[in-house]
Design a protein around this motif. Structure first.
Motif, mmCIF file in Angstrom:
data_model
loop_
_atom_site.group_PDB
_atom_site.id
_atom_site.type_symbol
_atom_site.label_atom_id
_atom_site.label_comp_id
_atom_site.label_asym_id
_atom_site.label_seq_id
_atom_site.Cartn_x
_atom_site.Cartn_y
_atom_site.Cartn_z
ATOM 1 N N GLY B 221 0.832 -1.197 0.000
ATOM 2 C CA GLY B 221 0.000 0.000 0.000
ATOM 3 C C GLY B 221 0.870 1.251 0.000
ATOM 4 N N THR B 222 0.227 2.384 0.071
ATOM 5 C CA THR B 222 0.943 3.651 -0.098
ATOM 6 C C THR B 222 0.134 4.776 0.529
ATOM 7 N N VAL B 223 0.801 5.885 0.820
ATOM 8 C CA VAL B 223 0.060 7.088 1.215
ATOM 9 C C VAL B 223 -0.113 8.038 0.026
ATOM 10 N N SER B 224 0.318 7.598 -1.168
ATOM 11 C CA SER B 224 0.334 8.506 -2.323
ATOM 12 C C SER B 224 -1.055 8.926 -2.782
ATOM 13 N N LYS B 225 -2.034 8.064 -2.648
ATOM 14 C CA LYS B 225 -3.363 8.406 -3.157
ATOM 15 C C LYS B 225 -4.214 9.120 -2.113
ATOM 16 N N THR B 226 -3.790 9.071 -0.873
ATOM 17 C CA THR B 226 -4.642 9.611 0.191
ATOM 18 C C THR B 226 -3.979 10.736 0.973
ATOM 19 N N LEU B 227 -2.643 10.848 0.895
ATOM 20 C CA LEU B 227 -1.953 11.907 1.636
ATOM 21 C C LEU B 227 -1.169 12.723 0.617
ATOM 22 N N LEU B 228 0.105 12.418 0.426
ATOM 23 C CA LEU B 228 0.924 13.180 -0.519
ATOM 24 C C LEU B 228 1.834 12.238 -1.306
ATOM 25 N N ILE B 269 -1.322 8.479 9.779
ATOM 26 C CA ILE B 269 -1.821 7.093 9.826
ATOM 27 C C ILE B 269 -2.466 6.811 11.193
ATOM 28 N N GLY B 270 -3.697 6.352 11.151
ATOM 29 C CA GLY B 270 -4.382 5.967 12.382
ATOM 30 C C GLY B 270 -4.964 7.119 13.175
ATOM 31 N N SER B 271 -4.809 8.350 12.675
ATOM 32 C CA SER B 271 -5.277 9.501 13.463
ATOM 33 C C SER B 271 -6.712 9.887 13.087
ATOM 34 N N GLU B 272 -7.308 10.631 13.985
ATOM 35 C CA GLU B 272 -8.645 11.175 13.757
ATOM 36 C C GLU B 272 -8.632 12.099 12.536
ATOM 37 N N LYS B 273 -7.620 12.944 12.441
ATOM 38 C CA LYS B 273 -7.596 13.911 11.334
ATOM 39 C C LYS B 273 -7.437 13.212 9.986
ATOM 40 N N TYR B 274 -6.771 12.048 9.971
ATOM 41 C CA TYR B 274 -6.641 11.300 8.721
ATOM 42 C C TYR B 274 -8.006 10.754 8.312
ATOM 43 N N GLN B 276 -10.828 12.019 8.998
ATOM 44 C CA GLN B 276 -11.635 13.133 8.512
ATOM 45 C C GLN B 276 -11.197 13.533 7.096
ATOM 46 N N HIS B 277 -9.894 13.573 6.895
ATOM 47 C CA HIS B 277 -9.387 13.890 5.559
ATOM 48 C C HIS B 277 -9.877 12.871 4.543
ATOM 49 N N LEU B 278 -9.857 11.600 4.894
ATOM 50 C CA LEU B 278 -10.314 10.559 3.966
ATOM 51 C C LEU B 278 -11.792 10.739 3.628
ATOM 52 N N CYS B 279 -12.593 11.119 4.634
ATOM 53 C CA CYS B 279 -14.028 11.355 4.373
ATOM 54 C C CYS B 279 -14.200 12.500 3.373
ATOM 55 N N GLU B 280 -13.451 13.556 3.574
ATOM 56 C CA GLU B 280 -13.553 14.694 2.649
ATOM 57 C C GLU B 280 -13.093 14.309 1.248
ATOM 58 N N LEU B 281 -12.014 13.530 1.198
ATOM 59 C CA LEU B 281 -11.476 13.095 -0.089
ATOM 60 C C LEU B 281 -12.494 12.235 -0.827
ATOM 61 N N ARG B 282 -13.123 11.309 -0.108
ATOM 62 C CA ARG B 282 -14.118 10.433 -0.744
ATOM 63 C C ARG B 282 -15.294 11.245 -1.267
ATOM 64 N N ASP B 283 -15.760 12.223 -0.464
ATOM 65 C CA ASP B 283 -16.872 13.065 -0.910
ATOM 66 C C ASP B 283 -16.498 13.825 -2.174
ATOM 67 N N PHE B 284 -15.309 14.389 -2.152
ATOM 68 C CA PHE B 284 -14.840 15.185 -3.277
ATOM 69 C C PHE B 284 -14.745 14.333 -4.545
ATOM 70 N N TYR B 285 -14.119 13.158 -4.426
ATOM 71 C CA TYR B 285 -13.947 12.304 -5.604
ATOM 72 C C TYR B 285 -15.281 11.701 -6.049
ATOM 73 N N ARG B 286 -16.170 11.416 -5.091
ATOM 74 C CA ARG B 286 -17.478 10.884 -5.465
ATOM 75 C C ARG B 286 -18.207 11.889 -6.349
ATOM 76 N N GLN B 287 -18.130 13.159 -5.955
ATOM 77 C CA GLN B 287 -18.774 14.195 -6.771
ATOM 78 C C GLN B 287 -18.130 14.290 -8.151
ATOM 79 N N ARG B 288 -16.831 14.212 -8.210
ATOM 80 C CA ARG B 288 -16.163 14.251 -9.511
ATOM 81 C C ARG B 288 -16.561 13.035 -10.349
ATOM 82 N N ARG B 289 -16.632 11.893 -9.704
ATOM 83 C CA ARG B 289 -17.050 10.675 -10.397
ATOM 84 C C ARG B 289 -18.449 10.857 -10.977
ATOM 85 N N ASP B 290 -19.364 11.404 -10.157
ATOM 86 C CA ASP B 290 -20.748 11.595 -10.613
ATOM 87 C C ASP B 290 -20.815 12.565 -11.788
#
Lengths: 388, 388
Positions: B221-228, B269-274, B276-290
């Motif tokens: 795995g990687t942090v490239s798609k979800t962090l930097l 990794i493993g943090s609350e802020k991560y 939250q960031h993942l939730c925002e990222l998923r929302d953002f990409y879901r909208q782009r996908r739609d």
């Protein structure tokens, strides 16, 4: 489960094991090649643009490539930024070079001794390692000519400035002669220069790559010895015929070098503050070198011969009464002293007993004398046991 | 000058060339796999200890290895931190796996289509690439059994979650069946999961590696798609029989992964802020996908078939009237549109015409409609020319 054929040559690294054993705080270690932690410069991150978080170019950051090319030209290497490839530490240059040149049985030419981790990866890829002996100011030219004449090695790998492990610095004459021989026989040069900036007498010399007229070449350097090894930022500069291949190999290895480390390196390369830091570093290491030399005179004068290094991080001792220094390791570690046996720096370790590589940059000066005293006692004891 | 035999297989990467061509700001690019720059999280560096500038362990930072192992266990992968190797982006896992397994002619098994850069490095090392076709919810099991029975591939390389390029996510049943088959035939699994966290419907599934009872495995795995991505920090987790070999190969490749990126990854990794960031990222990409799906319906409904991706970064289009999509590239670029032809994602490109990989995460939504309209016109024009 079937591994690749090369895995049969995948050696356990002795230095890894020694460093692991030397983790105990009570161990006085002369084993590693670590920069002194007191001399790691304080670095700032606040200004780094967020955009560096995105994917970058396989070649490296354009501004850093420009800066590295300018530095190299100042050394006498004719090159453009388009020939610079930023790599994940200069160890990666060796990986890329191995991929570019080495099949099973490929003949390559190395100094004896040479850099341990270079030997490790070249042998992993199946190289047949020929050697040319190092003298005090460079390789034996008669033997070099002979090797080049009888064999046609895929490349020659040289560390002409403060070599690891031997601390040898090639003279101007040897550099010139080596370049002429490589041109005569059309052999590619890989020139590894991690220690160039760690000079204690101010001496410098044009790289051999800059003296070539015809042969292909790869010149490689790093910020690991002068800035921060933890950045994993090194570089290679290649003759234009080799660059495109190395670039594709870099891309397939890890896409590109981490951009945050590249940004930090760029804050230093070519700057006034870097020059000042290098001056401080040289002063610091020169003092450590001098202290080490004094302690060696006290404890090793009757046991070994050595040249005082004019740069780099190591003393290379040759025992007057050779023995396999690998057999000293356990006793040394039991006495809380770590050192690096010399045998693994040769492709044929068993034929080259009796050398010790001692790092002088990292040891606490307060413990230096005790450390060398104990190490000398270990050597003496082993020689007495052998004589008995 | 003699290069290694493998250099004859060192391909120019089509995607590199397209990305270079797509650098012009006027180009609307669906070609790359870049995260959206607007979603790169703001990161802090002020707290990073200076000691991270020193050389580090080849295995990676101990605290990060612990954190990654804990995450993997939460996914259902039985593992300890001692099985985690931090790598310089997950591309490096493929390099290490290639070194561990592939000699010239070594048979390996891949999905068709599969990840381009995996194909590139496996073929560089000389692999003979067998394939199993992907269906909507995983590989064709009949053909998988047949391949495993007739051949004894060194490993199978799978991307079971939001595959690049096809966006396929294996169902629970296929995961279970694949694991059972690999155990039955004793074949090693390399499971590549860069897109796992980019899920748009909340669905997740235990990795196949976590379902194996006997076979060896590498999970990466990687942090490239979800962090930097610019950090170049990825990881692999390996079954204990493989780990020591991979560690030595990592050491010879680049000593260790950059520690500054590892430190930054550990802050997330493993943090609350991560989370939250993942939730925002998923929302953002879901909208782009739609938005992308709507624009595709408008411009491509009569030209191609596709499944709506439930995660990841790509739509995978199959033309109703197949043609070699590589022939579309120049016209597309002349119309300021970039896309990724599907053929290079197959070991036998010429036998697999008629797919396009379109990235939906990176394009400016304001230009999306115009971009797809132009691309559809390029396809239409080519098909008309072929019919004429």
């Amino acid at each position: 489960m079937a591994f690749s054929e090369r895995v049969s040559r995948l050696k356990s690294s002795l230095i890894r094991e020694i460093l692991a054993a030397a983790q105990r705080p009570e161990v006085m270690s002369f084993a590693g090649g670590l920069p002194a932690e007191a001399m790691l410069p304080k670095v700032e991150w606040a200004e780094m643009p967020l955009s560096l978080g995105q994917y970058g170019m396989s070649e490296g950051e354009p501004a850093l490539r420009e800066a590295l090319a300018a530095e190299a030209r100042a050394l006498g290497l004719a090159c453009e930024a388009s020939q610079v490839l930023v790599v994940s530490g200069s160890q990666q240059t060796l990986d890329l070079a191995a991929k570019l040149y080495i099949d099973r049985g490929t003949e390559i030419l190395l100094e004896a001794p040479t850099y341990l981790a270079a030997l490790q990866i070249f042998q992993l890829f199946g190289a047949d390692c020929l050697t040319v002996p190092l003298e005090a100011d460079g390789p034996d030219l008669t033997q070099l000519r002979q090797r080049l004449k009888l064999h046609r090695p895929a490349f020659i790998y040289l560390i002409p400035t403060f070599q690891n492990p031997s601390a040898v610095r090639y003279s101007e004459a040897r550099r010139e002669a080596v370049a002429a021989l490589l041109d005569e026989f059309g052999v590619t040069l890989i020139e590894d220069e991690p220690y160039r900036e760690l000079t204690f007498d101010g001496g410098s010399a044009k790289p051999i790559a800059g003296r070539l007229k015809k042969s292909s070449w790869i010149y490689t350097g790093t910020v690991s010895k002068t800035l921060l090894p933890g950045l994993r930022v090194g570089y290679l500069i290649a003759s234009p015929d080799l660059f495109p291949h190395l670039l594709k190999l870099k891309q397939s290895a890890d896409l590109h070098t981490n951009r945050i480390g590249q940004w930090q390196a760029l804050q230093w390369i070519g700057s006034e503050k870097y020059q000042q830091h290098l001056c401080e570093l040289r002063d610091f290491y020169r003092q450590r070198r001098d202290g080490f030399q004094a302690a060696l005179e006290t404890h090793f004068a009757d046991l070994a011969d050595w040249n005082v290094p004019q740069g780099g991080l190591f003393f290379w001792l040759t025992l007057k009464q050779p023995l396999d220094t690998r057999t000293l390791l356990n006793t040394a570690l039991a006495n809380d002293v770590a050192f690096m046996p010399g045998e693994p720096f040769f492709p044929e370790p068993d034929n080259n007993p009796g050398h010790l590589r001692l790092n002088f940059s990292h040891i606490d000066p307060a413990r230096l004398d005790e450390g060398l005293k104990r190490l000398a006692a270990v050597v003496r004891q082993a020689q007495a046991a052998e004589a008995a």
